[in-house]
Motif scaffolding. Structure first.
Motif, PDB file in Angstrom:
ATOM      1  N   ALA A  80       0.866  -1.171   0.000  1.00 40.56           N
ATOM      2  CA  ALA A  80       0.000   0.000   0.000  1.00 40.56           C
ATOM      3  C   ALA A  80       0.900   1.217   0.000  1.00 40.56           C
ATOM      4  CB  ALA A  80      -0.900  -0.005   1.235  1.00 40.56           C
ATOM      5  N   VAL A  81       0.321   2.367  -0.213  1.00 40.56           N
ATOM      6  CA  VAL A  81       1.096   3.604  -0.152  1.00 40.56           C
ATOM      7  C   VAL A  81       0.473   4.477   0.919  1.00 40.56           C
ATOM      8  CG1 VAL A  81       1.862   5.643  -1.410  1.00 40.56           C
ATOM      9  CG2 VAL A  81       1.669   3.449  -2.595  1.00 40.56           C
ATOM     10  N   PRO A  82       1.155   4.731   2.016  1.00 43.13           N
ATOM     11  CA  PRO A  82       2.438   4.139   2.424  1.00 43.13           C
ATOM     12  C   PRO A  82       2.249   2.672   2.823  1.00 43.13           C
ATOM     13  CG  PRO A  82       1.554   5.468   4.208  1.00 43.13           C
ATOM     14  CD  PRO A  82       0.615   5.630   3.046  1.00 43.13           C
ATOM     15  N   PRO A  83       3.362   1.916   2.910  1.00 44.80           N
ATOM     16  CA  PRO A  83       3.247   0.508   3.299  1.00 44.80           C
ATOM     17  C   PRO A  83       2.592   0.369   4.670  1.00 44.80           C
ATOM     18  CG  PRO A  83       5.458   0.999   2.522  1.00 44.80           C
ATOM     19  CD  PRO A  83       4.733   2.306   2.635  1.00 44.80           C
ATOM     20  N   ARG A  84       1.761  -0.629   4.805  1.00 47.80           N
ATOM     21  CA  ARG A  84       1.058  -0.883   6.062  1.00 47.80           C
ATOM     22  C   ARG A  84       1.739  -2.066   6.744  1.00 47.80           C
ATOM     23  NH1 ARG A  84      -4.566   0.225   7.538  1.00 47.80           N
ATOM     24  NH2 ARG A  84      -5.176  -1.272   9.130  1.00 47.80           N
ATOM     25  N   VAL A  85       2.297  -1.834   7.925  1.00 48.37           N
ATOM     26  CA  VAL A  85       3.045  -2.861   8.652  1.00 48.37           C
ATOM     27  C   VAL A  85       2.255  -3.278   9.883  1.00 48.37           C
ATOM     28  CG1 VAL A  85       5.207  -3.420   9.838  1.00 48.37           C
ATOM     29  CG2 VAL A  85       5.230  -1.900   7.842  1.00 48.37           C
ATOM     30  N   THR A  86       2.091  -4.579  10.034  1.00 44.07           N
ATOM     31  CA  THR A  86       1.359  -5.134  11.164  1.00 44.07           C
ATOM     32  C   THR A  86       2.252  -6.141  11.877  1.00 44.07           C
ATOM     33  OG1 THR A  86      -0.628  -4.984   9.805  1.00 44.07           O
ATOM     34  CG2 THR A  86      -0.810  -6.216  11.830  1.00 44.07           C
ATOM     35  N   TYR A  87       2.159  -6.171  13.198  1.00 48.17           N
ATOM     36  CA  TYR A  87       2.917  -7.105  14.020  1.00 48.17           C
ATOM     37  C   TYR A  87       1.957  -8.066  14.716  1.00 48.17           C
ATOM     38  CZ  TYR A  87       6.747  -3.884  13.297  1.00 48.17           C
ATOM     39  OH  TYR A  87       7.700  -3.098  12.716  1.00 48.17           O
ATOM     40  N   SER A  88       2.400  -9.298  14.873  1.00 42.02           N
ATOM     41  CA  SER A  88       1.617 -10.296  15.600  1.00 42.02           C
ATOM     42  C   SER A  88       2.576 -11.300  16.222  1.00 42.02           C
ATOM     43  CB  SER A  88       0.633 -11.005  14.668  1.00 42.02           C
ATOM     44  OG  SER A  88       1.330 -11.751  13.696  1.00 42.02           O
TER      45      SER A  88
END
Length: 123
Positions: A80-88
């Protein structure tokens, strides 16, 4: 080496044991809180930072990096713009977080006992 010798080498009390580094990463100032927060579900960096009162961006980044290196946290980047970062939590992280959450529950339950101990100590 045989299996018995390998098993003897695995001890958190040994300065050369890899488990000691993981213990330090988990039990450092922020590791336990990051694991506990992520046990509530995956989330983005800023959500995690707001959930853990008092942690700086720098310390959250360093803690997430260490826990990722240890195999406890997964990082997902969506195009995506901006990149979507998810943590788990990884499967191993879930197992560790269960123990961490049990400790947190015990500590929160025993706050009155700790406060009494602090008062008794000061007398």
């Amino acid at each position: 080496m045989n299996i018995a010798e390998d098993e003897l080498m695995v001890s958190v009390f040994s300065k050369d044991c890899p488990s000691r580094q993981v213990l330090m990463d988990i039990s450092g100032r922020w590791g336990v809180l990051v694991l506990a927060a992520l046990s509530q579900g995956k989330c983005r960096f800023n959500v995690l930072r707001r959930r853990i009162d008092g942690i700086s961006e720098k310390m959250l980044s360093q803690t997430l990096l260490a826990l990722r290196r240890d195999g406890l946290v997964d990082r997902f980047v969506e195009n995506a713009v901006p990149p979507r970062v998810t943590y788990s939590l990884s499967p191993l992280g879930i197992a560790v977080a269960e123990k961490v959450n049990a400790l947190i529950t015990l500590l929160e339950t025993e706050v009155p006992a700790f406060e009494k101990a602090w008062d008794d100590f000061e007398r």
